[in-house]
Design a protein around this motif. Structure first.
Motif, PDB file in Angstrom:
ATOM      1  N   SER A  47       0.903  14.799  -2.197  1.00 13.41           N
ATOM      2  CA  SER A  47       2.179  14.642  -1.191  1.00 13.41           C
ATOM      3  C   SER A  47       2.812  15.800  -0.729  1.00 13.41           C
ATOM      4  CB  SER A  47       2.921  13.442  -1.641  1.00 13.41           C
ATOM      5  OG  SER A  47       3.447  13.741  -2.963  1.00 13.41           O
ATOM      6  N   ALA A  70      -1.042  13.933   2.305  1.00 16.92           N
ATOM      7  CA  ALA A  70      -0.151  13.139   2.760  1.00 16.92           C
ATOM      8  C   ALA A  70       1.211  13.786   3.141  1.00 16.92           C
ATOM      9  CB  ALA A  70       0.274  11.878   2.254  1.00 16.92           C
ATOM     10  N   SER A  88       0.610  14.098  15.595  1.00 12.33           N
ATOM     11  CA  SER A  88       0.031  13.211  14.513  1.00 12.33           C
ATOM     12  C   SER A  88      -0.809  12.022  14.917  1.00 12.33           C
ATOM     13  CB  SER A  88       0.992  12.703  13.461  1.00 12.33           C
ATOM     14  OG  SER A  88       1.761  11.474  14.230  1.00 12.33           O
ATOM     15  N   VAL A  89      -0.419  11.619  16.218  1.00 14.17           N
ATOM     16  CA  VAL A  89      -1.047  10.465  16.675  1.00 14.17           C
ATOM     17  C   VAL A  89      -2.332  10.917  17.428  1.00 14.17           C
ATOM     18  CG1 VAL A  89      -1.376   8.452  18.132  1.00 14.17           C
ATOM     19  CG2 VAL A  89       0.752   8.784  16.884  1.00 14.17           C
ATOM     20  N   GLU A  94      -1.605   9.665  11.731  1.00 16.82           N
ATOM     21  CA  GLU A  94      -0.548   8.707  11.463  1.00 16.82           C
ATOM     22  C   GLU A  94      -0.498   8.057  10.171  1.00 16.82           C
ATOM     23  OE1 GLU A  94      -2.959   6.693  14.601  1.00 16.82           O
ATOM     24  OE2 GLU A  94      -2.886   8.629  13.834  1.00 16.82           O
ATOM     25  N   ASP A  95      -1.714   7.785   9.808  1.00 14.83           N
ATOM     26  CA  ASP A  95      -1.622   6.980   8.477  1.00 14.83           C
ATOM     27  C   ASP A  95      -1.313   7.762   7.208  1.00 14.83           C
ATOM     28  OD1 ASP A  95      -2.398   4.889   9.724  1.00 14.83           O
ATOM     29  OD2 ASP A  95      -4.673   5.213   9.117  1.00 14.83           O
ATOM     30  N   ARG A  96      -1.212   9.137   7.476  1.00 18.91           N
ATOM     31  CA  ARG A  96      -0.990  10.118   6.265  1.00 18.91           C
ATOM     32  C   ARG A  96       0.407  10.943   6.442  1.00 18.91           C
ATOM     33  NH1 ARG A  96      -4.670  14.567   5.719  1.00 18.91           N
ATOM     34  NH2 ARG A  96      -5.641  14.040   7.591  1.00 18.91           N
ATOM     35  N   LYS A  98       4.823  10.402   7.496  1.00 22.76           N
ATOM     36  CA  LYS A  98       5.883   9.711   7.401  1.00 22.76           C
ATOM     37  C   LYS A  98       6.893  10.621   8.034  1.00 22.76           C
ATOM     38  CE  LYS A  98       9.368   7.154   4.525  1.00 22.76           C
ATOM     39  NZ  LYS A  98       9.472   6.418   3.314  1.00 22.76           N
TER      40      LYS A  98
END
Length: 231
Positions: A47, A70, A88-89, A94-96, A98
């Motif tokens: 992370s 992530a 990111s999209v 996007e799943d990784r 925030k």
């Protein structure tokens, strides 16, 4: 793309173009940091905390080729964060990813801490030295013991001729890409609006914030980068 996002995109493109003019090795900088993190993190899932994530350059540079990483990015600018999310999209990250609008202090408290962190071209926008230290301490507190950290910021002593010599070189970067020579002196005055502090003071702040083994690994024009580890 919506009208608002299109406007923000133009703003971000202008910001990135300006950054590449200011730092001719801008893209290589991100590659160097990626190499450092890869050596430190190995093949494990990790992370990463990205301070100043607006625009999404860290995500673009590190996300696609490091599928086990992530990212949590923080930035006070809503517009810049929109572009970071858009990137990111586009890249399928996007799943990784925030993204949090605000500062490092706004990251929700959790039991887990980050495996690595970066703070690229942020610190020199903070005028007060104590506030610089507080930011570095807050980042350190979000990291696991021994976690790698990269800081990139403007540096130099405003009272020394050495900094003015580097500002003259920095102005020539813009001249070489076609900027009007008549505007360069004004740019030289404007750059002094950011907060320059000597290299030794930056290293002292890192030490006081709880980072060890600080090493300068990068320098171009007005900016330099340090690698270190959280205690």
């Amino acid at each position: 793309m919506t009208e608002e996002l299109a406007f923000n995109s133009k703003h971000t493109i202008a910001y990135e173009a300006n950054a590449r003019n200011s730092i001719p090795t801008y893209d290589m900088l991100f590659s160097m940091i990626q190499s450092y993190f890869r050596v430190q993190l190995g093949e494990k899932e990790a992370s990463l905390l990205v301070v100043g994530a607006g625009g999404g350059n860290e995500l673009s540079a590190w996300g696609p080729s490091n599928p086990k990483w992530a990212f949590t990015g923080v930035d006070p600018s809503k517009d810049m964060l929109q572009m970071a999310m858009h990137k990111s999209v586009q890249l399928g990250l996007e799943d990784r990813v925030k993204l949090i609008q605000g500062t490092v202090s706004d990251i929700p408290l959790t039991d887990s801490k980050f495996d690595a962190a970066s703070c690229i071209l942020v610190l020199h926008f903070i005028k007060d030295v104590q506030q610089k230290l507080e930011l570095l301490r807050t980042i350190k507190d979000k990291l696991k013991p021994g976690a790698p950290f990269v800081l990139v910021t403007a540096y130099g002593d405003p009272a020394e001729a050495e900094l003015q010599d580097r500002i003259n070189v920095w102005k020539s970067f813009f001249f070489d890409v076609g900027y009007d020579a008549s505007k360069l002196d004004e740019m030289g005055k404007m750059i002094m609006n950011i907060s320059f502090i000597p290299e030794q003071q930056i290293e002292q702040l890192l030490q006081e914030a709880g980072f060890t083994n600080s090493t300068r690994f990068y320098s171009t024009g007005l900016f330099a980068g340090w690698i270190c580890h959280a205690e």
